[in-house]
Structure formats: structure tokens, C-alpha cells
Design a protein around this motif. Structure first.
Motif, mmCIF file in Angstrom:
data_model
loop_
_atom_site.group_PDB
_atom_site.id
_atom_site.type_symbol
_atom_site.label_atom_id
_atom_site.label_comp_id
_atom_site.label_asym_id
_atom_site.label_seq_id
_atom_site.Cartn_x
_atom_site.Cartn_y
_atom_site.Cartn_z
ATOM 1 N N SER A 11 0.829 -1.203 0.000
ATOM 2 C CA SER A 11 0.000 0.000 0.000
ATOM 3 C C SER A 11 0.866 1.258 0.000
ATOM 4 O O SER A 11 1.737 1.419 0.860
ATOM 5 N N ASP A 54 5.859 -5.434 5.654
ATOM 6 C CA ASP A 54 4.440 -5.775 5.789
ATOM 7 C C ASP A 54 4.302 -7.283 5.569
ATOM 8 O O ASP A 54 5.156 -7.901 4.931
ATOM 9 N N THR A 56 0.988 -9.020 4.673
ATOM 10 C CA THR A 56 0.023 -9.346 3.622
ATOM 11 C C THR A 56 0.333 -8.562 2.357
ATOM 12 O O THR A 56 0.056 -7.374 2.278
ATOM 13 N N SER A 82 2.696 -4.905 10.771
ATOM 14 C CA SER A 82 1.574 -5.615 10.174
ATOM 15 C C SER A 82 0.242 -5.319 10.839
ATOM 16 O O SER A 82 0.179 -4.969 12.012
ATOM 17 N N ASP A 84 -1.904 -7.762 10.736
ATOM 18 C CA ASP A 84 -2.217 -9.081 11.285
ATOM 19 C C ASP A 84 -1.537 -9.202 12.643
ATOM 20 O O ASP A 84 -0.359 -9.518 12.742
ATOM 21 N N GLN B 15 -8.235 0.430 1.409
ATOM 22 C CA GLN B 15 -7.783 -0.947 1.529
ATOM 23 C C GLN B 15 -6.871 -1.115 2.745
ATOM 24 O O GLN B 15 -6.984 -2.087 3.493
ATOM 25 N N GLU B 16 -5.991 -0.158 2.944
ATOM 26 C CA GLU B 16 -5.060 -0.229 4.062
ATOM 27 C C GLU B 16 -5.788 -0.049 5.399
ATOM 28 O O GLU B 16 -5.510 -0.758 6.363
ATOM 29 N N SER B 18 -8.862 -0.857 5.955
ATOM 30 C CA SER B 18 -9.612 -2.107 6.146
ATOM 31 C C SER B 18 -8.683 -3.209 6.605
ATOM 32 O O SER B 18 -9.043 -4.038 7.444
ATOM 33 N N ASN B 19 -7.502 -3.217 6.048
ATOM 34 C CA ASN B 19 -6.507 -4.225 6.382
ATOM 35 C C ASN B 19 -6.185 -4.189 7.870
ATOM 36 O O ASN B 19 -6.145 -5.218 8.548
ATOM 37 N N ILE B 41 -6.138 -10.001 1.283
ATOM 38 C CA ILE B 41 -6.123 -8.567 1.011
ATOM 39 C C ILE B 41 -7.580 -8.147 0.792
ATOM 40 O O ILE B 41 -8.281 -8.753 -0.015
ATOM 41 N N ILE B 168 -14.229 -8.478 3.003
ATOM 42 C CA ILE B 168 -13.172 -9.168 3.725
ATOM 43 C C ILE B 168 -13.571 -10.625 3.863
ATOM 44 O O ILE B 168 -14.626 -10.940 4.402
#
Lengths: 124, 202
Positions: A11, A54, A56, A82, A84, B15-16, B18-19, B41, B168
């Protein structure tokens, strides 16, 4: 001498956020990679003495990058950044040789804390 | 109404955000179930309400699901979260949650509400936190049990014609649990959201 820092994230917003989070007094040259393959390539070129990685990502994810660094014994200190944040993910990346784990969203305080704790930021 | 679009930079930012939010939600779920949640993703798209089924992956469309929807609103931004939970996932979910009762419609409903409150709550909160918006959540509404995903998505009576949809897809490692979380923002909200996003991108 400025340290080569690589920010590896798919990103562009996250890369920008990461760059902004770096302590301003830290003398670095910042490089960017948009996926794991570009990341490994940059590390091979010596652009990633310190890597903010990162997990993902398309093509090659963060785990894959860590595996490659270990397999080919590439010189890189990796800090995983991350979204995650599961306990398992943190454990996995540490096992794969990551030095530290920072939870997204990144900010200056978090970055500074880790860089200081591991003695990565020198000359400041 | 002007045609609402998002730029590539804005899409990347959504997107980021949401990530990060889905990671927080996955962490909550992982701790609840003591399992590892696989994170993909997230998919971000502007879609027409008539083609809401386009928001989910093709493979998910003709699966039997149970679905919950929950609205949220804050700072003039409104949307709804939609959780589509695969019916084949209930067996493993019951085992992980140590659910002792009979796995009938009611048992499934209880499990579904538990999972949706964790996933929807954490995800909506996570997005709000990054945007510095406090979202109030409405009551969850069960849209259906044992329905086709496509039918659920097509049955909605939405007030907007175009929406920002974030998909997601959560799966668990080693067990058969599979669900789709959709965040849908109303047309008016997208304009406001875009402004907040532009501020972050600046």
C-alpha cells in the motif's frame, strides 16, 4: 553514514505512513518496495540494512521475504509492521528471524520505541 | 446526484484502513476460538446497489449461508456491515466455541450472533478509530438462515444506488470456517469519507 532503510508494503498509503513515522533525527536513506519480490531485490542491492516489512502482500508475502532472507543469508534487520496482530502471526515472524513486530497503524512513538529498544537507531 | 468515484490513491487508502481493522477483528476472533485466522487482502470497490452480489467472490455466490446485518453511524457517515456465514461452518464453530446445546436453527443463531458481534464490532470500531470517528452501532438483524448468498444480497431494499463496498473474506486455518464480511457505505457517506481520506493522504 546514513543507514539504508527499506519500507516494503503493497500500500502506497502505508509506505507513506511508515516513512512519516521514522524519527526525524535518524540519518537514513529511505527506499521503497511494493511487494516481497521487489523487497528481496532491494535487500540484495544493499538497500535494506533495516527493513520495515508488511506481511500481507501480493506476489511474495512478508513470510516469504523472511524465508528468503534466512535461506540466502541476506544482511537485513527486519522489523515486521503488520495489521495481522494475532499472537500466532507474531510468533511465526519471530521464528523466521524478524527482530521485532510493530502493530499497524504505525506512528512515531511506536517506531521510536522499537528502534531504541533494539539499538538500531544510532547517532541520535 | 453527481457520479461518485474513488481515485486509485483513495482506494489504496481504504484498503489499508480495512486491512488494519480486519486484523484487529481477526485477532479478537483468533483469541475467542484459539485458532489462526487467515487474512486476505481486502477488496474495495464502488458498486451499484443492484449489483451488490458483485461485491463478493464468485465462489461464494451459490453457497448456503446465514446472514446478519448491522448498521452503523457517526459524524454524518453511515453504512452497514453484512456478515455472510457459510452454513457448513457451524459444525466446526460449535466445536471451537465448546457449544454444548443441539445444533439446530436456534443453536446456529446463537453462534452466528456471537461471531458477528465480534467481527462486525471490531472491524467497524477499527475503521472508525483510524478515521477518528466514533461509530454507533444499531441492533443486529438476521437477514436469513440457510439462504443462497446471492439471494440475500439481491433482496436488500437499499436507499442508495451506488456504494463503497469493502469485502473481507475470513477463513480459519485447519478448520472449516469461512465467512464474508461486507462493509457498505451509503452514497452520501462516500463523499464525506473521501474528504477524510484525502486529509490522511495529504
Amino acid at each position: 553514514m546514513a543507514i539504508n532503510v527499506l519500507i516494503c508494503d503493497d500500500s502506497s498509503f502505508a509506505r507513506k505512513q511508515m516513512k512519516r513515522a521514522l524519527p526525524t533525527e535518524w540519518e537514513v536513506e529511505v527506499h521503497f518496495a511494493a511487494d516481497g519480490i521487489e523487497g528481496v531485490e532491494a535487500i540484495r542491492q544493499g538497500k535494506g540494512e533495516v527493513v520495515f516489512l508488511d506481511l500481507t502482500m501480493p506476489n511474495l508475502d512478508g513470510y516469504g521475504v523472511l524465508e528468503t532472507i534466512r535461506r540466502d543469508d541476506l544482511p537485513a534487520m527486519v522489523i515486521v509492521v503488520s495489521g495481522d496482530i494475532q499472537p500466532d502471526a507474531q510468533e511465526r515472524v519471530k521464528k523466521l528471524g524478524a527482530m521485532a513486530f510493530i502493530k499497524k497503524p504505525i506512528d512515531q512513538d511506536k517506531a521510536r520505541a522499537v528502534l531504541t529498544e533494539y539499538g538500531i537507531m544510532t547517532g541520535a | 446526484m453527481t457520479d461518485i468515484t474513488i481515485t486509485e490513491d483513495q482506494r489504496d487508502c481504504y484498503q489499508e484502513l480495512s486491512n488494519v481493522a480486519m486484523g484487529q477483528a481477526a485477532d479478537r476472533l483468533a483469541r475467542l476460538l484459539d485458532a489462526y485466522v487467515v487474512l486476505p487482502i481486502p477488496k474495495v470497490n464502488m458498486i451499484e446497489s443492484s449489483e451488490l452480489d458483485m461485491a463478493i467472490q464468485d465462489a461464494e455466490k451459490d453457497t448456503a449461508v446465514s446472514a446478519v446485518c448491522q448498521g452503523f453511524i457517526g459524524s454524518g457517515i453511515a453504512g452497514e456491515a453484512l456478515l455472510l456465514f457459510k452454513d457448513t461452518s457451524f459444525q466446526d464453530l460449535a466445536a471451537l466455541m465448546n457449544y454444548q446445546g443441539p445444533l439446530n436453527r436456534y443453536g446456529e443463531l446463537e453462534l452466528l450472533m456471537d461471531v458477528s458481534s465480534v467481527l462486525i464490532g471490531a472491524c467497524v470500531h477499527g475503521i472508525g478509530e483510524q478515521l477518528e470517528i466514533h461509530f454507533n452501532q444499531g441492533h443486529p438483524v438476521v437477514l436469513g438462515q440457510h439462504c443462497m448468498a446471492e439471494d440475500i444480497l439481491r433482496s436488500g431494499n437499499h436507499q442508495w444506488t451506488k456504494t463503497l463496498a469493502i469485502e473481507i473474506h475470513y477463513t480459519l486455518e485447519h478448520v472449516n470456517i469461512d465467512c464474508d464480511l461486507l462493509l457498505l457505505f451509503t452514497e452520501d457517506s462516500v463523499l464525506k469519507l473521501n474528504k477524510v481520506i484525502d486529509y490522511l493522504l495529504d
